[in-house]
Design an enzyme around this catalytic site. Structure first.
Site, PDB file in Angstrom:
ATOM      1  N   PRO A 187       0.971  -1.307  -0.106  1.00  9.48           N
ATOM      2  CA  PRO A 187       0.008   0.241  -0.049  1.00  9.48           C
ATOM      3  C   PRO A 187       0.831   1.229  -0.034  1.00  9.48           C
ATOM      4  O   PRO A 187       1.973   1.221   0.594  1.00  9.48           O
ATOM      5  CB  PRO A 187      -0.898  -0.299   1.222  1.00  9.48           C
ATOM      6  CG  PRO A 187      -0.931  -1.618   1.610  1.00  9.48           C
ATOM      7  CD  PRO A 187       0.894  -2.070   0.977  1.00  9.48           C
ATOM      8  N   CYS A 188       0.122   2.283  -0.689  1.00  9.71           N
ATOM      9  CA  CYS A 188       1.267   3.420  -0.603  1.00  9.71           C
ATOM     10  C   CYS A 188       0.743   4.769   0.204  1.00  9.71           C
ATOM     11  O   CYS A 188       1.279   5.755   0.020  1.00  9.71           O
ATOM     12  CB  CYS A 188       1.090   3.956  -2.118  1.00  9.71           C
ATOM     13  SG  CYS A 188      -0.376   4.182  -3.099  1.00  9.71           S
ATOM     14  N   GLN A 189       0.018   4.283   1.308  1.00 11.12           N
ATOM     15  CA  GLN A 189      -0.233   5.229   2.374  1.00 11.12           C
ATOM     16  C   GLN A 189       1.035   5.355   3.130  1.00 11.12           C
ATOM     17  O   GLN A 189       1.996   4.592   3.021  1.00 11.12           O
ATOM     18  CB  GLN A 189      -1.495   4.744   3.072  1.00 11.12           C
ATOM     19  CG  GLN A 189      -2.670   4.632   2.509  1.00 11.12           C
ATOM     20  CD  GLN A 189      -3.069   3.300   1.961  1.00 11.12           C
ATOM     21  OE1 GLN A 189      -1.870   2.342   1.688  1.00 11.12           O
ATOM     22  NE2 GLN A 189      -4.382   2.667   1.900  1.00 11.12           N
ATOM     23  N   PHE A 191       3.129   7.904   3.307  1.00 15.37           N
ATOM     24  CA  PHE A 191       4.164   8.912   2.589  1.00 15.37           C
ATOM     25  C   PHE A 191       3.710  10.324   2.911  1.00 15.37           C
ATOM     26  O   PHE A 191       2.712  10.683   2.603  1.00 15.37           O
ATOM     27  CB  PHE A 191       4.450   8.632   1.064  1.00 15.37           C
ATOM     28  CG  PHE A 191       5.151   7.207   0.926  1.00 15.37           C
ATOM     29  CD1 PHE A 191       6.464   7.171   1.277  1.00 15.37           C
ATOM     30  CD2 PHE A 191       4.562   6.280   0.211  1.00 15.37           C
ATOM     31  CE1 PHE A 191       7.225   6.139   0.932  1.00 15.37           C
ATOM     32  CE2 PHE A 191       5.231   5.096   0.025  1.00 15.37           C
ATOM     33  CZ  PHE A 191       6.466   4.704   0.343  1.00 15.37           C
TER      34      PHE A 191
END
Length: 427
Positions: A187-189, A191
């Site tokens: 998941p790219c949360q 950042f």
């Protein structure tokens, strides 16, 4: 108009603004070449853009919503394409169907979900050794298909990758087995920017967990998959951080966007694919090989007269007569609810499906029947084999299917990595 189309030509042909056409070029939806500092579009690239459905921004709202950070952003990817057509189109090379087609290389799948990428890598000949997933229904699906049905020696349990005991259980299940490839769609949360520096929120450190596991296991190759919109998040700084972080632990990365329709999936689904290695080899991406895209109708026609079967995930949603009439009256490419066009949408029969998304309602309309598509039909549009069975209630089956990497895309990526391993004489 000559040999090339200009941006103005394409805008006039489609009724879109020139600004919109530039956005599609920036998003790598529409292929264009700079000639004397002006964009030129080949007719065949224009036709591919139209036929694939990429021209319709509602099919991929993630990319265009994130692109607003920098609409002019362009990517100059250094891509090493390799031909995988023969292996991808040969029935005898399918390691999912034929154990004798397996190539002796092992892989680990983090954030595995129901196993779409694992299924594709198995098709490519790889053997799954271990996986990590937190959603119980997805784990049940993975265990049923890979352990119970295919007899792979995997310890598959519901696990939180953030816990130390999960990582230790993973390492124990790997044991002394050589891991040639590690994959994951983190998941790219988590950042954010601190000044001009990207930081990772420790409260949501799934990206760092994968990085640490890669550093511990040290596979020759890694593959990371994510939504295309990641590339423009924080004006591209997240992508830069990923490449930099992996370089620090010894992996050189190449990245580009792949469209599943280019590899035999009857669906327009674009994902950013990072491929890296620590052995000084080449990171190959699979060269697109579909000259004519597979259509939704070609993929699901076999289910037209199939009776409902819960055992096979062919589960019908029951509608009122009024709703059935609305479904039948909805034109292809449109939604029942007009401007609310990302839901209850009817993909055209003779084109690839729009992106199959995670949802609980099965709101992709059947183009010819007065109902929505069943989980089995949606799984087919994701390119899952018909013998791949999803567990859990119907709503969780739909979530698993929508979250999955299409197996045929995974197969193409796997074959590209396999060729790289062979080229470097990795045993």
């Amino acid at each position: 108009m000559g040999e090339y189309y200009t941006i103005q030509d394409v805008a006039e042909k489609t009724g879109k603004s020139q600004k919109t056409i530039r956005r599609h070029i920036a998003a790598k939806k529409l292929k264009a070449t700079r000639i004397q500092n002006k964009f030129r579009i080949l007719p065949e690239d224009y036709n591919r853009w139209i036929e694939s459905g990429d021209y319709d921004e509602t099919q991929d709202t993630e990319t265009f919503s994130n692109l607003c950070d920098n609409p002019a952003m362009e990517y100059n990817d250094e891509v090493n394409w390799i031909d995988v057509k023969e292996e991808c189109t040969s029935e005898n090379n399918d390691g999912w169907k034929f154990p004798e087609a397996r190539n002796g290389y092992n892989f680990v799948d983090l954030f595995s979900g129901a196993g779409g990428l694992s299924c594709g890598l198995t098709m490519a000949g790889f053997t799954p050794v271990a996986s990590v997933e937190i959603m119980p229904e997805a784990v049940e699906t993975y265990k049923y298909n890979f352990v119970s049905r295919k007899n792979f020696n995997e310890d598959v349990e519901t696990r939180d990758i953030r816990k130390e005991e999960t990582k230790q259980a993973l390492y124990n299940s790997i044991g002394n087995r050589h891991i040639h490839l590690l994959v994951g769609g983190f998941p790219c949360q988590g950042f954010s920017l601190s000044g001009n520096r990207v930081v990772t929120d420790e409260r949501n450190s799934l990206y760092l967990e994968m990085l640490n596991i890669v550093d511990h296991v040290k596979p020759e190759y890694i593959v990371m998959e994510n939504v295309e919109g990641l590339r423009s998040m924080l004006n591209g700084k997240i992508e830069e951080k990923i490449i930099s972080d992996y370089k620090e632990i010894g992996y050189n990365i190449n990245v580009t966007v792949l469209n599943s329709a280019d590899y035999g999936v009857a669906q327009t689904r674009r994902r950013v694919i990072f491929i890296g290695n620590r052995i000084g080899g080449i990171n190959y991406h699979p060269k697109p090989f579909m000259e004519k895209y597979k259509t939704l109708g070609e993929e699901i026609e076999r289910f037209m007269n199939m009776p409902e079967s819960k055992a096979n995930n062919h589960i019908f949603t029951h509608h009122t007569e009024e709703m059935k009439q609305k479904i039948m009256n909805t034109p292809e490419g449109m939604s029942i609810y007009g401007n609310y066009s990302d839901a209850w949408k009817k993909s055209p029969w003779n084109k690839p499906s729009c992106t199959v998304k995670e949802n609980h309602g099965g709101v992709n309309l059947h183009p010819k029947l007065p109902r929505v598509l069943t989980p089995r039909e949606l799984a087919a549009l994701q390119s899952f084999p018909d013998d791949f069975i999803f567990k859990g209630a119907k709503k969780w089956q739909l979530v698993q299917i929508g979250n999955a990497v299409p197996p045929l895309l995974g197969r193409a990526i796997g074959i590209a990595v396999f060729k790289a391993l062979q080229e470097n004489k990795v045993k």
